[in-house]
Design a protein around this motif. Structure first.
Motif, mmCIF file in Angstrom:
data_model
loop_
_atom_site.group_PDB
_atom_site.id
_atom_site.type_symbol
_atom_site.label_atom_id
_atom_site.label_comp_id
_atom_site.label_asym_id
_atom_site.label_seq_id
_atom_site.Cartn_x
_atom_site.Cartn_y
_atom_site.Cartn_z
ATOM 1 N N LYS A 1 2.424 3.230 10.168
ATOM 2 C CA LYS A 1 2.478 2.005 10.600
ATOM 3 C C LYS A 1 3.130 2.656 11.776
ATOM 4 C CE LYS A 1 4.923 -1.144 7.732
ATOM 5 N NZ LYS A 1 5.761 -1.847 6.892
ATOM 6 N N ALA A 2 3.900 4.252 12.570
ATOM 7 C CA ALA A 2 3.511 4.541 14.068
ATOM 8 C C ALA A 2 2.575 4.846 13.817
ATOM 9 C CB ALA A 2 5.154 5.446 13.554
ATOM 10 N N GLY A 3 1.575 4.737 13.597
ATOM 11 C CA GLY A 3 0.841 5.991 13.885
ATOM 12 C C GLY A 3 -0.596 4.797 14.522
ATOM 13 N N GLU A 4 -0.418 3.952 14.033
ATOM 14 C CA GLU A 4 -1.253 2.467 13.753
ATOM 15 C C GLU A 4 -0.880 1.884 15.162
ATOM 16 O OE1 GLU A 4 -1.913 -1.451 12.115
ATOM 17 O OE2 GLU A 4 -3.056 0.343 11.292
ATOM 18 N N ALA A 5 0.900 1.793 15.794
ATOM 19 C CA ALA A 5 1.141 0.990 16.475
ATOM 20 C C ALA A 5 0.393 1.919 17.847
ATOM 21 C CB ALA A 5 3.067 1.015 16.630
ATOM 22 N N VAL A 6 0.130 3.012 17.740
ATOM 23 C CA VAL A 6 -0.492 4.102 18.881
ATOM 24 C C VAL A 6 -1.189 4.219 19.228
ATOM 25 C CG1 VAL A 6 -0.433 6.273 19.821
ATOM 26 C CG2 VAL A 6 1.699 5.770 18.861
ATOM 27 N N TYR A 7 -2.344 4.503 18.254
ATOM 28 C CA TYR A 7 -3.426 5.151 17.757
ATOM 29 C C TYR A 7 -4.476 3.404 17.943
ATOM 30 C CZ TYR A 7 -2.348 9.623 18.267
ATOM 31 O OH TYR A 7 -1.531 10.652 18.689
ATOM 32 N N GLY A 8 -4.239 2.778 17.428
ATOM 33 C CA GLY A 8 -4.968 1.293 16.295
ATOM 34 C C GLY A 8 -4.976 1.768 15.557
ATOM 35 N N PRO A 9 -5.750 0.375 14.313
ATOM 36 C CA PRO A 9 -6.294 1.019 13.170
ATOM 37 C C PRO A 9 -7.188 1.797 12.982
ATOM 38 C CG PRO A 9 -6.018 -1.587 13.624
ATOM 39 C CD PRO A 9 -5.582 -0.972 15.313
ATOM 40 N N ALA A 10 -7.226 2.312 12.407
ATOM 41 C CA ALA A 10 -8.457 3.613 12.245
ATOM 42 C C ALA A 10 -9.936 2.510 11.720
ATOM 43 C CB ALA A 10 -7.924 4.676 10.700
ATOM 44 N N PRO A 11 -9.581 2.210 10.358
ATOM 45 C CA PRO A 11 -10.582 1.454 9.619
ATOM 46 C C PRO A 11 -11.323 0.677 10.336
ATOM 47 C CG PRO A 11 -8.967 1.258 8.493
ATOM 48 C CD PRO A 11 -8.373 1.653 9.126
ATOM 49 N N GLU A 12 -12.848 0.776 10.482
ATOM 50 C CA GLU A 12 -13.560 -1.001 12.069
ATOM 51 C C GLU A 12 -14.779 -1.129 10.155
ATOM 52 O OE1 GLU A 12 -15.435 2.103 14.612
ATOM 53 O OE2 GLU A 12 -13.688 2.803 15.359
ATOM 54 N N ASP B 1 0.818 -1.072 0.009
ATOM 55 C CA ASP B 1 -0.238 0.405 0.081
ATOM 56 C C ASP B 1 1.109 1.085 -0.060
ATOM 57 O OD1 ASP B 1 -2.168 1.741 0.598
ATOM 58 O OD2 ASP B 1 -1.926 1.695 2.641
ATOM 59 N N LYS B 2 1.943 1.616 -1.107
ATOM 60 C CA LYS B 2 2.364 2.353 -1.184
ATOM 61 C C LYS B 2 2.434 3.248 -2.721
ATOM 62 C CE LYS B 2 6.955 3.914 0.414
ATOM 63 N NZ LYS B 2 8.100 3.596 0.814
ATOM 64 N N ALA B 3 1.243 3.857 -3.158
ATOM 65 C CA ALA B 3 1.417 4.436 -4.243
ATOM 66 C C ALA B 3 2.648 5.760 -5.188
ATOM 67 C CB ALA B 3 -0.152 4.963 -4.643
ATOM 68 N N GLY B 4 3.165 5.382 -6.642
ATOM 69 C CA GLY B 4 4.001 5.553 -6.855
ATOM 70 C C GLY B 4 3.291 6.923 -8.064
ATOM 71 N N SER C 1 0.655 8.335 1.314
ATOM 72 C CA SER C 1 -0.035 6.614 1.075
ATOM 73 C C SER C 1 1.692 6.335 1.231
ATOM 74 C CB SER C 1 -0.005 6.346 -0.217
ATOM 75 O OG SER C 1 1.454 6.357 -1.128
ATOM 76 N N ALA C 2 2.796 7.161 0.913
ATOM 77 C CA ALA C 2 4.411 7.178 0.302
ATOM 78 C C ALA C 2 4.848 7.215 2.215
ATOM 79 C CB ALA C 2 4.651 8.584 -0.196
ATOM 80 N N ARG C 3 3.883 7.767 2.799
ATOM 81 C CA ARG C 3 4.812 7.760 4.230
ATOM 82 C C ARG C 3 4.291 6.187 5.327
ATOM 83 N NH1 ARG C 3 6.704 12.946 5.974
ATOM 84 N NH2 ARG C 3 5.753 14.163 4.199
#
Length: 468
Positions: free
Chosen positions: A298-309, A256-259, A291-293
């Protein structure tokens, strides 16, 4: 060297090779040259039955000598300095009435500069869309430069272009960089269309819990309706595909990383200069940058949990997603054509919006059934925003409630939908006669004495804070 060709081509990469074969098969004998001589001869050998209509050349001098005067040579080299270098390399061999056509993804400002540079030969900038398949079997072609130069090569270009029914998807857009500008807007719309499809795909995957093959089936069904388009067609194909290495759905093994190559970014930047709001395209460009970040995400998900429910059962339907995507598409194209209209006065070009819509009906990446209706609406009134054309107001009145439901559900359940959300916000702003910019004007007057206009027309351009 004997004259063997009616046109030449420089640059035998993926697009150049495909375009050369298209010309050889459908239009005229062609001479070709590539910086790497081995590639030139390999291409000729691989051309099989078309080889007799292709002259491989080892030098630029030989290439020029092989083309019937007055010569026309297409450049298919990377945008930027490579084009300037190639023009300089050709200069000693070309006569004043020869023509060079830059068919790469040039920034239209560079094409403007080259057109004004006093070259010793004629010059066209030409946008070509359709990828490798389009270049080989029929692209959409957007020309820019002197009309007489376009007319000179138009028989070849219309012969190789995609056809909508019997009409060639190739036309002259205007002088200088007009063709490359129109191609840039095309690419901006392409970014937005792809992003909105991806957002809807994400809702089906994460919000509905559907596997990729089922999503592919949905896209395939949508391609038989109002959303019929090349991008929906290929979205169905990629969602249905299986990875030959693992047997998993192909989509599920792609990072998941778009050019991007920058053309969408150019569109967003230019829209700011033109004061032409294209928030759906801008959101799509930003989404690719986000998407390139990947590490930060990944760091954001580790702190807050995955967003999509997962959405509650029955909150949205696939019909809602189809309608939301329909609305988003109309709003995106409306923004793109409005930006194109703004470019005409800014650059002194008489851009014909109906002709642009007609060129995009086949061959290019954003081709869709909707463009035929857009061409008709723009023919009826080129100055009217597409969202106000009767056919599209009917579409929007039917589909906007679904877009609201989709964007609302996405916001409530953590699904990022930057492009569809931007389209909805733009629509609401464009249907609001009394917005909130009066507050901004008051603020500007308070801190900078910038003044404002009054509803009552009175000649009091400052607020009481300025009278202390």
């Amino acid at each position: 060297m004997a004259v063997t060709a009616d046109i030449g081509l420089i640059g035998l990469g993926t697009m150049g090779s495909a375009l050369a074969l298209n010309i050889a098969e459908n239009a005229a004998p062609i001479a070709v040259w590539n910086r790497t001589t081995a590639r030139t001869h390999a291409f000729h050998a691989e051309a099989a039955d078309l080889a007799p209509r292709i002259t491989p050349c080892d030098t630029l001098e030989a290439l020029v000598a092989a083309i019937r005067p007055p010569r026309a040579i297409i450049l298919m080299v990377p945008a930027g300095q490579a084009v300037d270098d190639q023009l300089a390399a050709l200069t000693p061999y070309l006569a004043a009435d020869d023509l060079v056509i830059d068919a790469g993804n040039a920034n239209f400002h560079d094409t403007n500069r080259r057109a004004r540079a006093g070259l010793s030969f004629h010059f066209l900038g030409m946008g070509v869309s359709g990828g490798e398949e389009g270049a080989r079997h029929g692209p959409a072609i957007m020309g820019g430069g002197e009309k007489a130069d376009w007319d000179r090569v138009a028989p070849i270009l219309t012969a190789i272009a995609a056809k909508h029914e019997t009409e060639a998807c190739a036309d002259w857009m205007g002088p200088e960089g007009a063709g490359h500008f129109v191609k840039a807007v095309h690419n901006g719309i392409e970014y937005a269309d792809m992003q909105m499809i991806a957002e809807v795909y994400g809702m089906m995957r994460d919000g509905f819990g559907l596997p990729a093959p089922a999503i592919g089936t949905t896209f395939e069904r949508w391609n038989n309706g109002v959303l019929q388009s090349y991008l929906i067609e290929i979205s169905a194909a990629v969602a249905a595909a299986t990875d030959p290495l693992t047997g998993a759905a192909m989509l599920d093994v792609i990072l998941d990383k778009a050019g991007q190559k920058g053309t969408g970014r150019w569109t967003a930047i230019e829209a700011q200069h033109l004061a032409a709001p294209i928030p759906v395209i801008e959101a799509a460009v930003a989404a690719r940058n986000v998407s390139a970040r990947l590490d930060e995400r990944k760091a954001g998900e580790a702190v807050y949990g995955p967003a999509p429910e997962r959405l509650p059962a029955g909150m949205l339907s696939e019909a809602d997603l189809e309608a939301a995507l329909t609305a988003g598409k109309i709003l995106c194209y409306a923004q793109g054509f409005t930006m194109t209209a703004a470019a005409g006065p800014a650059f002194g070009w008489n851009l014909q919006l109906p002709a642009i819509a007609r060129v995009w009906r086949a061959g290019c990446i954003i081709r869709s059934a909707m463009l035929d209706d857009m061409a008709q609406a723009l023919t009826e009134d080129p100055a009217r925003n597409l969202m106000l054309a009767p056919l599209f107001t009917a579409h929007l009145k039917r589909s906007l409630p679904a877009l609201r439901r989709v964007v609302s559900a996405a916001a409530l359940h953590g699904h990022a939908m930057p492009a569809l959300s931007a389209g909805l916000a733009w629509f609401d702003a464009m249907r609001t006669a009394c917005g909130t910019a009066n507050m901004i004007q008051a603020q500007r007057d308070f801190f900078g004495a910038h003044g404002f206009e009054r509803l009552d027309g009175a000649d009091r351009p400052h607020g009481p804070w300025a009278m202390a």
